[in-house]
Design a protein around this motif. Structure first.
Motif, PDB file in Angstrom:
ATOM      1  N   ASN A  28      -6.061   1.114  -7.287  1.00  0.00           N
ATOM      2  CA  ASN A  28      -4.916   0.344  -7.773  1.00  0.00           C
ATOM      3  C   ASN A  28      -4.042   1.244  -8.639  1.00  0.00           C
ATOM      4  O   ASN A  28      -4.370   2.404  -8.879  1.00  0.00           O
ATOM      5  CB  ASN A  28      -5.399  -0.865  -8.580  1.00  0.00           C
ATOM      6  CG  ASN A  28      -5.774  -2.042  -7.690  1.00  0.00           C
ATOM      7  OD1 ASN A  28      -6.249  -1.854  -6.576  1.00  0.00           O
ATOM      8  ND2 ASN A  28      -5.592  -3.246  -8.185  1.00  0.00           N
ATOM      9  N   ILE A  50      -4.004   0.010   6.440  1.00  0.00           N
ATOM     10  CA  ILE A  50      -4.937   1.082   6.085  1.00  0.00           C
ATOM     11  C   ILE A  50      -5.808   1.472   7.276  1.00  0.00           C
ATOM     12  O   ILE A  50      -6.236   2.617   7.399  1.00  0.00           O
ATOM     13  CB  ILE A  50      -5.821   0.660   4.882  1.00  0.00           C
ATOM     14  CG1 ILE A  50      -6.504   1.889   4.248  1.00  0.00           C
ATOM     15  CG2 ILE A  50      -6.841  -0.403   5.261  1.00  0.00           C
ATOM     16  CD1 ILE A  50      -7.183   1.578   2.921  1.00  0.00           C
ATOM     17  N   VAL A 105      -9.257   4.789  -2.258  1.00  0.00           N
ATOM     18  CA  VAL A 105      -8.342   3.669  -2.476  1.00  0.00           C
ATOM     19  C   VAL A 105      -8.349   3.373  -3.968  1.00  0.00           C
ATOM     20  O   VAL A 105      -9.406   3.400  -4.610  1.00  0.00           O
ATOM     21  CB  VAL A 105      -8.793   2.416  -1.695  1.00  0.00           C
ATOM     22  CG1 VAL A 105      -7.834   1.255  -1.947  1.00  0.00           C
ATOM     23  CG2 VAL A 105      -8.888   2.708  -0.209  1.00  0.00           C
ATOM     24  N   HIS A 128      -8.506  -5.984  -2.301  1.00  0.00           N
ATOM     25  CA  HIS A 128      -7.506  -6.012  -1.228  1.00  0.00           C
ATOM     26  C   HIS A 128      -8.113  -6.243   0.161  1.00  0.00           C
ATOM     27  O   HIS A 128      -7.383  -6.479   1.121  1.00  0.00           O
ATOM     28  CB  HIS A 128      -6.729  -4.690  -1.209  1.00  0.00           C
ATOM     29  CG  HIS A 128      -6.063  -4.368  -2.502  1.00  0.00           C
ATOM     30  ND1 HIS A 128      -4.903  -4.973  -2.920  1.00  0.00           N
ATOM     31  CD2 HIS A 128      -6.419  -3.519  -3.501  1.00  0.00           C
ATOM     32  CE1 HIS A 128      -4.561  -4.500  -4.109  1.00  0.00           C
ATOM     33  NE2 HIS A 128      -5.466  -3.620  -4.483  1.00  0.00           N
ATOM     34  N   PHE A 141      -1.223  -3.421   2.943  1.00  0.00           N
ATOM     35  CA  PHE A 141      -2.604  -2.950   2.822  1.00  0.00           C
ATOM     36  C   PHE A 141      -3.371  -2.977   4.139  1.00  0.00           C
ATOM     37  O   PHE A 141      -4.140  -2.058   4.435  1.00  0.00           O
ATOM     38  CB  PHE A 141      -3.377  -3.750   1.760  1.00  0.00           C
ATOM     39  CG  PHE A 141      -4.692  -3.100   1.435  1.00  0.00           C
ATOM     40  CD1 PHE A 141      -4.756  -2.029   0.563  1.00  0.00           C
ATOM     41  CD2 PHE A 141      -5.861  -3.516   2.057  1.00  0.00           C
ATOM     42  CE1 PHE A 141      -5.956  -1.383   0.295  1.00  0.00           C
ATOM     43  CE2 PHE A 141      -7.066  -2.885   1.795  1.00  0.00           C
ATOM     44  CZ  PHE A 141      -7.113  -1.818   0.907  1.00  0.00           C
ATOM     45  N   LEU A 186      -3.539   4.521  -1.210  1.00  0.00           N
ATOM     46  CA  LEU A 186      -4.534   5.276  -0.469  1.00  0.00           C
ATOM     47  C   LEU A 186      -4.204   6.748  -0.652  1.00  0.00           C
ATOM     48  O   LEU A 186      -3.102   7.176  -0.327  1.00  0.00           O
ATOM     49  CB  LEU A 186      -4.491   4.918   1.024  1.00  0.00           C
ATOM     50  CG  LEU A 186      -5.316   5.796   1.964  1.00  0.00           C
ATOM     51  CD1 LEU A 186      -6.809   5.720   1.652  1.00  0.00           C
ATOM     52  CD2 LEU A 186      -5.048   5.400   3.436  1.00  0.00           C
ATOM     53  N   ASP A 214      -0.796  -3.916  -6.596  1.00  0.00           N
ATOM     54  CA  ASP A 214      -0.831  -3.285  -5.276  1.00  0.00           C
ATOM     55  C   ASP A 214      -1.796  -2.093  -5.277  1.00  0.00           C
ATOM     56  O   ASP A 214      -2.413  -1.779  -6.303  1.00  0.00           O
ATOM     57  CB  ASP A 214       0.582  -2.848  -4.890  1.00  0.00           C
ATOM     58  CG  ASP A 214       1.520  -4.031  -4.722  1.00  0.00           C
ATOM     59  OD1 ASP A 214       1.125  -4.996  -4.074  1.00  0.00           O
ATOM     60  OD2 ASP A 214       2.654  -3.976  -5.252  1.00  0.00           O
ATOM     61  N   ALA A 215      -1.901  -1.447  -4.127  1.00  0.00           N
ATOM     62  CA  ALA A 215      -2.903  -0.385  -3.953  1.00  0.00           C
ATOM     63  C   ALA A 215      -2.277   0.908  -3.482  1.00  0.00           C
ATOM     64  O   ALA A 215      -1.136   0.933  -3.001  1.00  0.00           O
ATOM     65  CB  ALA A 215      -3.962  -0.835  -2.946  1.00  0.00           C
ATOM     66  N   LEU A 250       0.849  -1.195   0.000  1.00  0.00           N
ATOM     67  CA  LEU A 250       0.000   0.000   0.000  1.00  0.00           C
ATOM     68  C   LEU A 250       0.879   1.237   0.000  1.00  0.00           C
ATOM     69  O   LEU A 250       1.684   1.442   0.898  1.00  0.00           O
ATOM     70  CB  LEU A 250      -0.908   0.012   1.240  1.00  0.00           C
ATOM     71  CG  LEU A 250      -1.798   1.255   1.403  1.00  0.00           C
ATOM     72  CD1 LEU A 250      -2.884   1.288   0.327  1.00  0.00           C
ATOM     73  CD2 LEU A 250      -2.425   1.285   2.800  1.00  0.00           C
TER      74      LEU A 250
END
Length: 349
Positions: free
Chosen positions: A304, A46, A302, A191, A43, A347, A344-345, A28
């Motif tokens: 990707n 978060i 959020v 996620h 992640f 934020l 992956d992500a 993340l």
């Protein structure tokens, strides 16, 4: 903004071919829009960015097995069908994409499954690749749908992997998926694990659910340089009173409201009052968000890491700021973040 501004180098090794072993253990990247600060987390971390009373908005659409393989009558030529949407329940009419399209004409019959358990007749040409099919099936609508979906395959984008594997049936679906109708997954939601949702709930973070049934239009390539001339395909959305009340109550209390994914952002921005409150809505949206844009509901999101020249990348740039987002993508590339659907992500605060 011009389309060419959203081109960046993306090598095949940067695209994730498989999801993280555990949903909430992908990486993340946390980006603060005001300070430009970047943090690198896992992640499930978060949860530390939200407090009691904050709201996460999820898209609870459910992906159905939209890809079918069959054969054309007489020639036996192999045909791939991608189901888009059901047009008429009683007549078994479906809007589909066909590949290869040049071989399929009105009146052709297509056969699917062992012993040709399902037959379809082409009754209309909608676009160069699109067709309308009438499925010929004796039985109830429930039996028809069961047969159709049993023969279908998880519609994993082929740029991820040419072959679907058993794990995709479960992993290309969010843990909060409820309402069948999407041909692609809301990837930011992939996620979240059931365990993470429970931890968020225990901390007092509220969960609002909306539905946007993602169609292929969400991934259609943009063919105009002037982005104001791009037209999005319409997608069906449902925002109920419960979700609107959760969001609006939090807004009155100045709590954080987080849109989980670009599909959620499109849905909530498609139904707002002039004061920036979320309205219940059932219908269709073809909203295309591009810079400059004033967001009304969510103050964080959020997302990707999206592909070059995509509508998702353009929308996220409207939220994060174009220069800041493209600089952040460069950081993500250097840090080895995985891009795309199973990647992956980030934020964005």
């Amino acid at each position: 903004m011009k389309l060419s501004q959203y081109k960046y180098s993306l090598t095949p090794d940067m695209l994730a071919k498989y999801p993280a072993e555990n949903r909430d253990e992908s990486r993340l990247l946390v980006l603060d829009r005001k300070s430009g600060k970047i943090e690198h987390k896992i992640f499930k971390d978060i949860i530390s960015y939200f407090k009691d009373g904050d709201v996460m908005i999820y898209n609870n659409t459910k992906v159905f097995p939209a890809r079918l393989y069959g054969n054309k009558e007489k020639t036996g030529a192999e045909i791939e069908i991608f189901l888009l949407r059901e047009l008429n329940k009683e007549q078994r009419l479906w809007d589909v994409l066909v590949d290869p399209a040049r071989k399929i004409r009105i009146g052709n019959k297509l056969y699917f499954g062992d012993d040709d358990v399902l037959i379809a007749e082409v009754i209309d040409n909608t676009t160069s690749r699109g067709r309308t099919l009438r499925f010929l099936f004796d039985g109830t609508h429930e039996e028809f749908k069961e047969t159709l979906f049993r023969l279908g395959e998880t519609p994993l984008p082929k740029w991820i992997r040419p072959k679907v594997e058993p794990l995709d049936a479960e992993r290309y679906q969010t843990v909060f998926a409820k309402h069948e109708g999407a041909v692609a997954a809301p990837t930011a939601g992939l996620h979240f694990s059931k365990h993470l949702l429970k931890r968020l709930e225990i901390k007092g973070i509220q969960q609002a659910e909306i539905t946007l049934h993602i169609g292929l239009g969400n991934f259609r390539s943009i063919d105009v340089e002037d982005l104001t001339k791009h037209k999005m395909d319409s997608e069906q959305i449902f925002i109920d009173e419960t979700a609107a009340n959760i969001v609006n109550t939090a807004k009155d209390k100045h709590k954080k409201i987080c849109a989980v994914g670009t599909t959620v952002m499109r849905a909530i921005e498609s139904s707002v009052t002039t004061q920036g409150y979320l309205k219940p809505f059932s219908g269709w949206t073809n909203k295309f968000i591009l810079p400059p844009y004033d967001f009304s509901v969510a103050d964080c999101m959020v997302s990707n890491f999206h592909l070059p020249l995509s509508t998702q990348l353009i929308m996220v740039s409207a939220f994060a700021g174009y220069d800041l987002l493209m600089d952040t993508y460069n950081v993500a590339k250097k840090e080895g973040y995985r891009f795309g659907t199973y990647g992956d992500a980030m934020l964005i605060l």
